[in-house]
Design an enzyme around this catalytic site. Structure first.
Site: not given
Lengths: 266, 414
Positions: A49, A60
């Protein structure tokens, strides 16, 4: 031809193990280094990824934020990210790459332009953190036409009815968020509970590959190895930050970490 | 794209949360889908519930102190020599700004849903101050996210938040201002949405937060309409409503009740933060034609680079220092119902000087932006034009900046 993502899961199954997925931010710690990291870990990792850094990431945690800000500060642009993928694919044609990011970057690039560029550079899948189902229906269809997997996110807060609907519309791979957290949070749910939720989801359509992510580290990965795949992101970003702090080479350190992670799921 | 009459703008939203199929929406992580849906169901039900409305009204009246004053700025009007200049002194509200309406409603909703903690973002510190005040009133634990730069420049409000027993969480990421505070607050909610309610401090964020905030601040225009009719016998033939626009909560609330009037009778003028005169940075996406992008869960005009990275803003006013703007204002701009312009830091400071020279009113730096444009335009308007400026915050919180920029004499009266 089978999408390299599906091929990677197939291979892991044949070897009777979970697939290992890593997340690193494109351009972290530099354009060159991030490509080197991808190349160096690709032997041990099944699916890579690659994070598209964004400066207002709402999902995040601090580790990935630090990596993202570092990369943006270094001047990374969307086209640089495609170039990193393309350069990587020159020597690793069949290693699957998933881009993961926020929808505004795609919107500004233009959905169609973005997907064409994904195709020409060799991107195999997309995870768009802030484009949930059903808002993502049209875009997911466009991805399918280009043979790019649009990976749906599933969360502990996703209701059962919703799970069924999402999975019905989903492509062959989905991503289960282990717990209520931003990326890189400490695992606050027991691995057993996570697997229980995972199994419930898996039952809805056993043919769909489900990976587990968020809060997975060297310590926890072994306990979750019965899943189709496991994603490690923040722990790697942290390793890069640490390497820079101690003036060590992030490429070697990340490579070591990934080997350790891999050994835990064999 | 068309503005409909007789339906509140907050309800002219599509099922998926868009105004005009273009602005707003719910660009959120999967984890937040459920809590957002729960909040939507709760709000849609309660806003039709007479008991809930009367409970809200009771708090607005007895605790917030509604209605806030509507006063003529007689000396300023004489000095300018054009239109009549009036002010709706929303800073009279308990706590000193309009943010108290939204904070109160969010706490009422949180209480009803059994949440024990409420988190919120703040720029100028008002949203945080009011949320901490309301949380204390309703017995909720409170966490306020605030950019480190804003903590340094809005100390009086930071102190007030802490005094109310809330925790102030400094945000060091990005530009360390409101935009980062909202991101961090949303991240906190992502990780704690099972126990915690979130209050977005303005008419921004996922659609439900835009709607709740707009519904709450509309109290301002409900009061104003009554006050105008009391004063003039009817809504004046030439009415101009000036308001600063950051996220856009006070301006939307100031205009909402007048939405259905023809704009020739009742014009809305939104004033964004143009930033320092010499700087290219600004917080005025509507004025300077920023492109549509996604910020904090909603599609809106937003300052960004060609890749879609959100750009840093610059403004003397922490409350307006935001790169995006409410989807409601994007819609009002595109339908041409409202007109948007910007005032620079220096123009806002000059307006503050002029207002305080002639009147007993001390608008904070945010409404000083609106005063700047109102004063400039009032000169050229007829005497039967009624100019109303929403003085939505008090300058006490800006004393540090005012002292530095204008000298001690501008702060001593506080």
């Amino acid at each position: 031809m089978l999408n390299p993502i599906s091929a990677a899961f197939k291979k892991a199954k044949q070897e009777n193990r979970a697939a290992l997925l890593t997340y690193t931010v494109a351009g972290d710690s530099s354009k060159k280094k991030s490509l080197e990291i991808l190349k160096s870990i690709s032997k041990d990792v099944d699916i890579l990824e690659v994070g598209v850094p964004h400066n207002t990431p709402v999902a995040d945690g601090s580790q990935i934020q630090t990596s993202a800000y570092r990369s943006i500060k270094n001047g990374i642009k969307m086209n640089d990210i495609f170039k990193i993928v393309k350069d990587f694919k020159k020597s690793n044609k069949y290693k699957p790459i998933i881009l993961m990011g926020y929808f505004n970057m795609i919107l500004q690039y233009g959905e169609n332009n973005f997907l064409n560029k994904c195709n020409s550079s060799g991107v195999n899948g997309l995870i768009v953190v802030d484009l949930p189902w059903p808002e993502n229906k049209n875009f997911a269809k466009k991805c399918k036409k280009k043979s790019i997997y649009f990976i749906q996110l599933l969360s502990p807060t996703t209701t059962k009815i919703r799970l069924k609907k999402i999975i019905k519309d989903s492509h062959p791979m989905n991503y289960f968020i282990s717990m209520l957290s931003t990326t890189g949070g400490k695992l606050k749910v027991s691995p057993n509970n996570i697997l229980k939720n995972y199994n419930k989801i898996k039952k809805i359509d056993p043919k769909k590959e489900i990976v587990i992510g968020f809060g997975i580290t060297e310590k926890t990965i072994g306990k979750l190895k019965s899943a189709d795949g496991l994603v490690v992101g923040s722990a790697i970003c942290k390793e890069i930050s640490k390497s820079l702090k101690y003036r060590q080479n992030p490429v070697t350190n990340v490579n070591k970490l990934v080997k350790k992670l891999k050994s835990k799921i064999l | 794209m068309k503005l409909k009459k007789k339906i509140p703008l907050i309800d002219q939203v599509s099922k998926s949360g868009f105004w005009g199929n273009k602005f707003g929406g719910n660009f959120v992580p999967e984890t937040l889908k459920k809590p957002i849906e729960d909040l939507e169901i709760q709000f849609n039900k309660l806003k039709k519930d007479k008991k809930f409305i009367s409970e809200r009204n009771r708090y607005f009246k007895n605790w917030i102190g509604s209605p806030t004053r509507f006063i003529k700025l007689e000396k300023l009007t004489n000095h300018i020599g054009g239109a009549q200049i009036w002010s709706k002194v929303v800073s009279d509200a308990n706590g000193g700004a309009h943010k108290v309406y939204n904070a109160t409603v969010h706490c009422l909703l949180a209480k009803r849903s059994g949440k024990k903690i409420i988190c919120g973002d703040t720029g100028a510190g008002y949203a945080g101050k009011m949320l901490s005040m309301a949380a204390k009133k309703f017995g909720l634990k409170c966490k306020i996210f605030m950019g480190a730069k804003d903590i340094a420049r809005q100390q009086p409000n930071v102190k007030a938040i802490k005094k109310n027993g809330a925790e102030v969480i400094p945000v060091y990421s990005g530009s360390q201002t409101l935009v980062d505070a909202v991101s961090e607050c949303m991240r906190f909610w992502v990780a704690n949405c099972d126990t915690t309610a979130m209050c977005v401090g303005s008419t921004v964020g996922p659609a439900i937060f835009v709607r709740i905030c707009g519904w709450s601040t509309s109290q301002i225009s409900r009061e104003l309409k009554v006050q105008l009719i009391d004063e003039f016998g009817s809504v004046p033939k030439k009415l101009k409503l000036y308001n600063c626009v950051g996220g856009g909560s006070s301006s939307f609330g100031f205009w909402n009740e007048f939405m259905d009037y023809d704009k020739k009778q009742c014009e809305f003028i939104g004033v964004e933060a143009g930033g320092p005169a010499k700087s290219k940075k600004h917080a005025a996406p509507l004025t300077y034609g920023s492109k549509i992008g996604i910020l904090h869960g909603a599609a809106q005009y937003v300052n960004q680079d060609s890749d879609g990275q959100i750009e840093e803003t610059e403004s003397i006013s922490a409350g307006l220092d935001y790169p995006g703007v409410s989807p409601l204002h994007c819609f009002l701009k595109d339908t041409k119902r409202a007109r948007y312009t910007a005032a620079s830091d220096e123009e806002a400071l000059n307006a503050f000087k002029t207002v305080t020279k002639y009147e007993e009113l001390r608008p904070s730096l945010e409404p000083s932006h609106a005063f700047s444009v109102a004063i400039k335009e009032a000169k050229r308007l007829s005497k039967d034009t009624i100019v109303v400026v929403n003085s939505c915050g008090d300058a006490y919180k800006d004393r540090g900046i005012l002292e530095k920029r204008l000298g001690k004499k501008y702060v001593k009266s506080n």
